[in-house]
Enzyme design. Structure first.
Site, mmCIF file in Angstrom:
data_model
loop_
_atom_site.group_PDB
_atom_site.id
_atom_site.type_symbol
_atom_site.label_atom_id
_atom_site.label_comp_id
_atom_site.label_asym_id
_atom_site.label_seq_id
_atom_site.Cartn_x
_atom_site.Cartn_y
_atom_site.Cartn_z
ATOM 1 N N ASP A 54 0.447 -2.456 -1.346
ATOM 2 C CA ASP A 54 0.039 -1.065 -1.174
ATOM 3 C C ASP A 54 0.416 -0.344 -2.463
ATOM 4 O OD1 ASP A 54 -0.347 1.574 -0.585
ATOM 5 O OD2 ASP A 54 1.022 1.643 1.136
ATOM 6 N N LYS A 71 -2.011 6.922 -10.028
ATOM 7 C CA LYS A 71 -3.173 6.559 -9.202
ATOM 8 C C LYS A 71 -4.258 7.646 -9.259
ATOM 9 C CE LYS A 71 -4.019 4.928 -4.443
ATOM 10 N NZ LYS A 71 -3.322 4.661 -3.166
ATOM 11 N N GLU A 125 -7.279 1.213 2.620
ATOM 12 C CA GLU A 125 -5.976 1.489 3.232
ATOM 13 C C GLU A 125 -6.050 1.743 4.739
ATOM 14 O OE1 GLU A 125 -4.590 4.523 0.589
ATOM 15 O OE2 GLU A 125 -4.303 3.080 -1.032
ATOM 16 N N ASP A 160 -5.147 9.098 7.279
ATOM 17 C CA ASP A 160 -4.248 8.579 6.244
ATOM 18 C C ASP A 160 -4.085 9.598 5.127
ATOM 19 O OD1 ASP A 160 -2.941 7.199 4.249
ATOM 20 O OD2 ASP A 160 -4.314 5.495 4.199
#
Lengths: 182, 621
Positions: free
Chosen positions: B25, B86, B185, B207
């Site tokens: 992850d 990211k 994800e 999420d």
């Protein structure tokens, strides 16, 4: 070798507009289990490529069979009806008038007291009309081999569905616009 | 009978040997690596026992520090310490978020489309920064598992576009990882949750991470996880809550936009601490060090905090609505709402989500580790450790793909929420007499205008024979693989002239850039490039041979004796070649074996399809 497998043959289902959708999706999952790229992560390059192609083809066939409009169109195409031209697709004036009215009410949403409620009204109206057309298609495609008159009628109905689907997309687009503002 | 003897005695060639695989992850704020050990997915700790690795990389003159130590240095050395990288993956300079009118780092001017951050150790791209995080996780996993990782699954936000996915895969490659799959994800979370709770039916996964938001609607049916629709925002997350608090503090404390980088980093750190405190407390005390040596004191109530972040949470609910509509379900059909990502700890987020879905969301799973665990389960299956598992993931593309047509308009070729893999062709023609080339511009997004969509890449089809306008038939095929990555091929149908590209994103790295980075990183490690390449090819040869042996054992009856003989001859030749040290020859040997087995592979695939339904019918009746 000249015969390419039809989507119905792929799913081993009889050629019919009336489909058991639950059976279809169950068969879809079984087919994907057999060819999905996740099953070939360690296979040779050619095998991985082939698995992507097969899985994509099964996805495509499934989408076509699942949608009443695309299924009907596909069945006509199997009977060599072409959809490239616009011949034979003149729609009755009453239907076209309705379309214009629905479009107008969509464009006038912002002037309504409660635009979202009006939009919901229009959307459920469109949904009802779509299901009516689907019923009619189902009645028309009752036999496997259609005569020319039946083909023409179904083609017209599919054309109507295209109008309604466009309208539905437009309504959804309006919904997003409205919600974004709120 | 064992067909192929491919290694020295003592070395196992058992095709069912357990391969080390892991799920990663790669988060905005924290990253995790997990692996399946004796049937259970577990996150792997570092030597100090920490499971989560802060996604922070500090560049010093002679070393690169990753994780907690880097995070601690962020306020002292803000320009060389990169966090939340990211957010820059697959993005251009223009997309980079500013706080108080300034960018968080110094960006180098260059001709590459990829932003490069200026550090004391030189200019680095977001892909390189991410690869440092991945390398650190790889080392941790290999130390903990006691061997080399054969492959990994890296998770990405479901709403990541092609450029962002490609950048993530490049980072994996650069870190020396064999990336088996990019997994969305929320899908990963659904796998971990669904298997754990034996859930069936429709579920929603909400999420909200440090920098990204996803909502996915899935149907769970006897081990098949079918994503019905997904939506989200790749630039919305807990970081934005921090920004909102930091901005409020700046207003209250009279800190100007042009304040120092140090001040900004301290502000962000304190804002984040206040946010975390407000999860359980009603008031958070603030004590802000100012550049002039004085300090500012204040307090933030939960009520005010809720007000500050309310518009941000609202921004997540619109995608929820859209995902439900695209999936064709309403809230009453959703059986459970699974909360994932650290930002779902914020009470106001939970309240708003509960109100929207008209049910209490599930918060009994660990929102920080569930994604990594799901990825580990998928990695274990892809590595071949669970030969006939029931699990199957069917995911979708999050954003429509299209082509530029006349007048700056986008023609959609594949619409959003189409199940992948997918291939779709579209026919075009020339519009001028004698036209011999055609340029193709691939785009991603929902809007009608090219300028409103994300440019993925352009390529040209050359060598079209001169014909009158409209006579050529150019078929452009879009294919999206199981990673959600697009490749485009174009072919002039009357002559067969072909042209293809892996879409190298407009904001991505070119192949040459990646190659240079790889070579540099190998040189830095003082590794012997030649021996590393030889080792890689030998491993690849072994893998291919193992797979063939297993295939022949299962389906050998699909071949005549002569056909089988022919394949076995090529296989034996590859065995001989892989004992030698000629990299090129081994590579050619692998291709030759691949080629000799094409007919066998195709028959096997068709056989699989037949068997799938045959078995089904027997069960049915």
């Amino acid at each position: 070798m000249a015969h390419t497998q039809t989507h119905f043959e792929l799913f081993e289902l009889p050629v019919s507009f009336e489909l058991d959708l639950q059976e279809l999706s169950q068969r879809y999952r079984e087919l994907q289990r057999a060819v999905h790229p996740d099953k070939f992560a360690n296979a040779s390059e050619y095998e991985r490529r082939l698995s992507v192609e097969k899985a994509a083809a099964i996805n495509d066939a499934y989408q076509i069979l699942k949608s009443p409009q695309r299924r009907a169109r596909y069945m006509l195409e199997l009977q060599s009806v072409s959809f490239d031209d616009e011949i034979d697709t003149a729609l009755d004036p009453a239907f076209l008038m309705e379309q214009i009215e629905l479009r107008e009410s969509l464009s006038e949403l912002s002037q309504k007291d409660d635009p979202l409620a009006s939009l919901n009204q229009i959307m459920s109206d469109i949904k009802k009309r779509i299901s009516l057309v689907v019923d009619e298609i189902s009645r028309q495609i009752s036999s496997e081999q259609l005569n020319d008159d039946e083909k023409r009628k179904v083609k017209q109905l599919i054309h109507k569905m295209q109008f309604l689907n466009k309208l539905q997309q437009e309504a959804e687009y309006q919904e997003e616009n409205l919600l974004d503002v709120i | 009978m064992a067909l192929l003897q491919i290694s020295e005695p003592g070395q196992s060639t058992n095709p069912h040997e357990h391969r080390l695989a892991a799920g990663i992850d790669l988060g905005t704020t924290n990253s995790l690596i997990a692996s399946v050990k004796s049937g259970l997915a577990e996150t792997l700790p570092d030597e100090q026992g920490n499971h989560s690795l802060p996604s922070v990389v500090r560049y010093c003159e002679n070393e690169i520090i990753v994780g907690e130590a880097a995070k601690l240095a962020a306020a002292d050395d803000p320009l060389n310490t990169i966090s939340s990288v990211k957010r820059y993956m697959g993005r251009g300079l223009n997309d980079i978020k500013e706080l108080g009118g300034r960018r968080p780092y110094e960006f180098a001017d260059g001709d590459s489309a990829v932003p490069r951050i200026h550090t004391v150790a030189g200019d680095v791209s977001p892909v390189e920064v991410s690869s440092e995080i991945l390398k650190s996780l790889k080392e941790r996993a290999e130390a903990s598992l006691g061997g080399t990782l054969s492959g990994v699954v890296i998770t990405v936000p479901a709403y990541f576009d092609d450029a962002q996915r490609q950048a993530t895969k490049d980072a994996g490659k650069l870190a020396g990882l064999n990336v088996l799959r990019l997994l969305n994800e929320p899908t990963a979370a659904a796998v971990a949750y669904g298997l754990d709770k034996q859930a069936e039916g429709v579920i929603a996964v909400y999420d909200l991470g440090g920098g990204t938001f996803d909502i996915s609607i899935l149907r769970l049916n006897k081990g098949v996880f079918e994503v019905m629709a997904t939506a989200g925002d790749t630039a919305l997350g807990g970081d934005d809550f921090d920004y909102a608090i930091a901005k409020w503090i700046m207003d209250e404390a009279g800190i100007h936009d042009d304040t120092s980088h140090h001040q900004m980093r301290r502000l962000m750190r304190d804002a984040c601490a206040a946010k975390e405190a407000l999860t359980s407390a009603d008031v958070a005390a603030l004590n802000i060090e100012l550049d002039n040596g004085t300090s500012w004191h204040g307090e933030l109530t939960r009520e005010l905090f809720n007000q500050l972040i309310s518009p941000l949470i609202q921004k997540t609910l619109l995608p929820c609505r859209r995902a439900l509509r695209d999936a064709g379900v309403d809230t009453t059909e959703v059986q459970s709402v699974v909360m994932v990502g650290g930002s779902t700890r914020v009470p106001h987020v939970r309240d708003k989500v509960a109100a929207f879905f008209q049910q209490q969301p599930l918060t009994d799973i660990n929102p920080d580790t569930v994604v990594a665990m799901g990825a580990a389960i998928q990695a274990d299956i892809l590595a071949g450790n669970k030969a006939d598992g029931d699990l199957l993931l069917l995911d979708v593309i999050p954003l429509s793909l299209g082509l530029e047509t006349m007048g700056g308009l986008v023609e959609k070729v594949i619409s959003r929420n189409t199940t992948i893999p997918v291939a779709r062709a579209q026919d075009f023609t020339t519009f001028k007499d004698g036209q011999t080339a055609m340029s193709i511009h691939a785009l991603q997004g929902e809007r009608e205008l090219v300028s409103d969509c994300r440019s993925l890449g352009r390529f040209a089809l050359h060598g079209i024979p001169p014909m009158v306008a409209g006579a050529a038939r150019i078929r452009v095929t879009f294919q999206v693989d199981a990673d959600g990555l697009l490749s485009v091929t174009a072919r002039e149908e009357t002559t067969g002239v072909e042209s293809g590209i892996e879409v190298k994103p407009s904001y991505g790295l070119t192949d040459t850039e990646i190659e240079t980075m790889l070579r540099d990183s190998i040189e830095h490690a003082e590794d012997d490039v030649a021996s590393r390449m030889l080792r890689e090819q030998q491993v690849e040869a072994e893998r291919v041979l193992e797979a063939l042996e297993a295939a022949l054992a299962d389906d050998g009856d699909l071949l005549s004796a002569a056909e089988r003989n022919e394949i076995e001859l090529v296989a034996k030749k590859l065995i001989e070649l892989s004992k030698g040290s000629d990299v090129r020859a081994i590579k050619d040997g692998i291709s030759a074996l691949d080629k000799s087995a094409t007919e066998f592979v195709a028959r096997r695939m068709d056989g699989n399809i037949k068997k799938a339904l045959a078995g089904h019918n027997v069960n049915e009746f």
